[in-house]
Design a protein around this motif. Sequence first.
Motif: not given
Length: 142
Positions: A62-69, A43-54, A5-9
């Motif tokens: 797994e690419l994640s963009r955290f909206l909250t927190p 705790g409470s979280q809202h995350v957009e996720v994109a799953m990429m496959v080789t 997993g990698i967190v991105v903007e």
Amino acid sequence: MDNIGIVVESLDDAVSFFTELGLKLEGRATIEGEWAGRVTGLGSQHVEVAMMVTPDGHSRLELSRFLTPPVKSDHRTAPVNALGYLRAMFTVKDIDDTVARLSAHGAQLVGEVVQYENSYRLCYMRGTEGILIGLAEEIGHK
């Protein structure tokens, strides 16, 4: 291993970058709810996720963009000898072509493309948002 997993903007920029590298978008989703916060400890979280496959279908990113927190820290510019996450290494058929294609997306070589014995050509690149990746081309396997 199921995935890394990698967190991105910018999820769109990261998906575009890793698509250029040869991964395929498997799906996108929004993750939220009490159960998700129990897994991550946030705790409470809202995350957009994109799953990429080789291309071989065996590994996922797994690419994640955290909206909250909100994001708490940023390790994207850490040098390659920093503690913790270093990089993900990808096997490519033609390292020169891959470097050129990723450079067109703003990626930059960290050092240079080097040859390790008679086995591999290798390099590190900083991609979208400074994400560090490695590229490895087996010699004689173009």
